[in-house]
Design an enzyme around this catalytic site. Structure first.
Site, short mmCIF file in Angstrom:
data_model
loop_
_atom_site.label_atom_id
_atom_site.label_comp_id
_atom_site.label_asym_id
_atom_site.label_seq_id
_atom_site.Cartn_x
_atom_site.Cartn_y
_atom_site.Cartn_z
N ARG A 109 46.82 32.54 52.15
CA ARG A 109 46.58 32.04 50.79
C ARG A 109 45.08 31.81 50.58
O ARG A 109 44.35 31.53 51.52
CB ARG A 109 47.35 30.73 50.54
CG ARG A 109 46.91 29.54 51.44
CD ARG A 109 45.96 28.62 50.69
NE ARG A 109 45.46 27.50 51.47
CZ ARG A 109 44.31 27.50 52.12
NH1 ARG A 109 43.56 28.58 52.15
NH2 ARG A 109 43.89 26.43 52.77
N LYS A 118 42.63 29.26 48.73
CA LYS A 118 42.70 27.89 48.21
C LYS A 118 42.53 27.90 46.70
O LYS A 118 41.72 28.66 46.17
CB LYS A 118 41.55 27.10 48.86
CG LYS A 118 41.81 25.63 49.09
CD LYS A 118 40.60 25.00 49.78
CE LYS A 118 40.86 23.57 50.13
NZ LYS A 118 41.79 23.41 51.26
N GLU A 169 56.44 16.75 58.83
CA GLU A 169 55.45 15.66 58.90
C GLU A 169 54.60 15.66 57.63
O GLU A 169 54.29 14.61 57.07
CB GLU A 169 54.59 15.84 60.15
CG GLU A 169 53.73 14.64 60.49
CD GLU A 169 52.34 14.70 59.90
OE1 GLU A 169 51.64 13.67 59.93
OE2 GLU A 169 51.95 15.77 59.38
N SER A 207 41.74 22.63 44.33
CA SER A 207 41.56 22.07 45.69
C SER A 207 40.12 22.23 46.17
O SER A 207 39.59 21.34 46.83
CB SER A 207 42.46 22.75 46.71
OG SER A 207 43.77 22.70 46.30
N GLU A 222 40.13 30.73 57.86
CA GLU A 222 40.73 29.77 58.78
C GLU A 222 42.07 30.33 59.24
O GLU A 222 42.89 30.73 58.42
CB GLU A 222 40.95 28.41 58.11
CG GLU A 222 41.52 27.40 59.11
CD GLU A 222 41.91 26.05 58.50
OE1 GLU A 222 41.21 25.07 58.75
OE2 GLU A 222 42.92 26.00 57.77
#
Ligand code: GTP
Ligand code: MG
Length: 212
Positions: free
Chosen positions: A52, A54, A163, A58, A148
């Site tokens: 993806r 960003k 989480e 964001s 990343e």
């Protein structure tokens, strides 16, 4: 409402497009490795591949958090996860094999490695994070773009997604009994990974000694 000049808008559009190209390249690299593994190691290491770019909101929020003016230049210099790939593998050992091969490619430049598999976070989070640069060849220049990469097993990914939901549900202040239970679940996920790895090793040995 902030106003942007034509020039600023065009810089943002170009930047986002370059990150998209970098992701396309990384997707191709990973897909090729996944298929090649089939020939060399007799299985596909990647269960799932998701990338993806960003969102503008964001990126803007992250720059503001860092106290920086919102410009395309600042985004490119200071935000290293605008292009992100998440890779889920069946086995922990495949993660390291894949990363070693990828990082040895001569157009992949490793900028940062955070190994939360060897060094899990205190909440139990496990994953291998890399920031790498890959070249994108444009009509008049070559640009090195950051990507990343987050690589983890299916079990680590299952844990991380739950989480993440809980973390935001409780607005980042999760009650102690839940953090304790999450830590327990992380230990179980880890146990499952080790168990599966053990079974696979045994299966490989069996195949070597008694090929079909
Ligand atoms: P940010 O990029 O601002 O998040 O900071 P950083 O670069 O110091 O973070 P890091 O490399 O440690 O983590 C980057 C990303 O990994 C996050 O945006 C999340 O997607 C994921 N991540 C890191 N820690 C956790 C965690 O404890 N739980 C979950 N579910 N995801 C995490
Ligand atoms: Mg980051």
């Amino acid at each position: 409402m902030e106003t942007h000049t034509q020039e600023e808008v065009s810089q943002w559009v170009s930047l986002i497009t370059y990150y998209k190209f970098a992701l396309d390249e990384m997707d191709t690299k990973l897909t090729i490795l996944n298929e090649e593994f089939q020939h060399v190691h007799d299985h596909n290491p990647i269960e799932h591949l998701k990338s993806r770019v960003k969102s503008m909101e964001s990126i803007q929020r992250k720059l503001e958090r860092k106290g920086l003016e919102v410009t395309a230049e600042h985004a490119e210099q200071h935000i290293h996860d605008i292009a992100g790939v998440r890779v889920t593998c069946s086995f922990e050992s495949d993660i390291y094999k894949l990363v070693n091969i990828l990082c040895n490619q001569d157009d992949v430049h490793v900028q940062e490695v955070k190994d939360y598999i060897q060094h899990p976070k205190s909440n139990g989070y496990k994953s291998l994070h890399l920031i790498v640069q890959v070249p994108v060849f444009l009509s008049t220049e070559k640009k090195l773009m950051n990507v990343e990469i987050q690589i983890r097993t299916v079990a680590m990914d299952f844990w991380a997604s739950l989480e993440h939901k809980i973390y935001y549900k409780f607005d980042k202040t999760v009650p102690k009994h839940l953090t304790d239970e999450l830590k327990e679940a992380a230990d179980l996920a880890n146990y499952l990974d080790k168990k599966m790895e053990g079974i696979r090793t045994k299966m490989d040995k069996y195949k070597e000694s008694a090929p079909l």
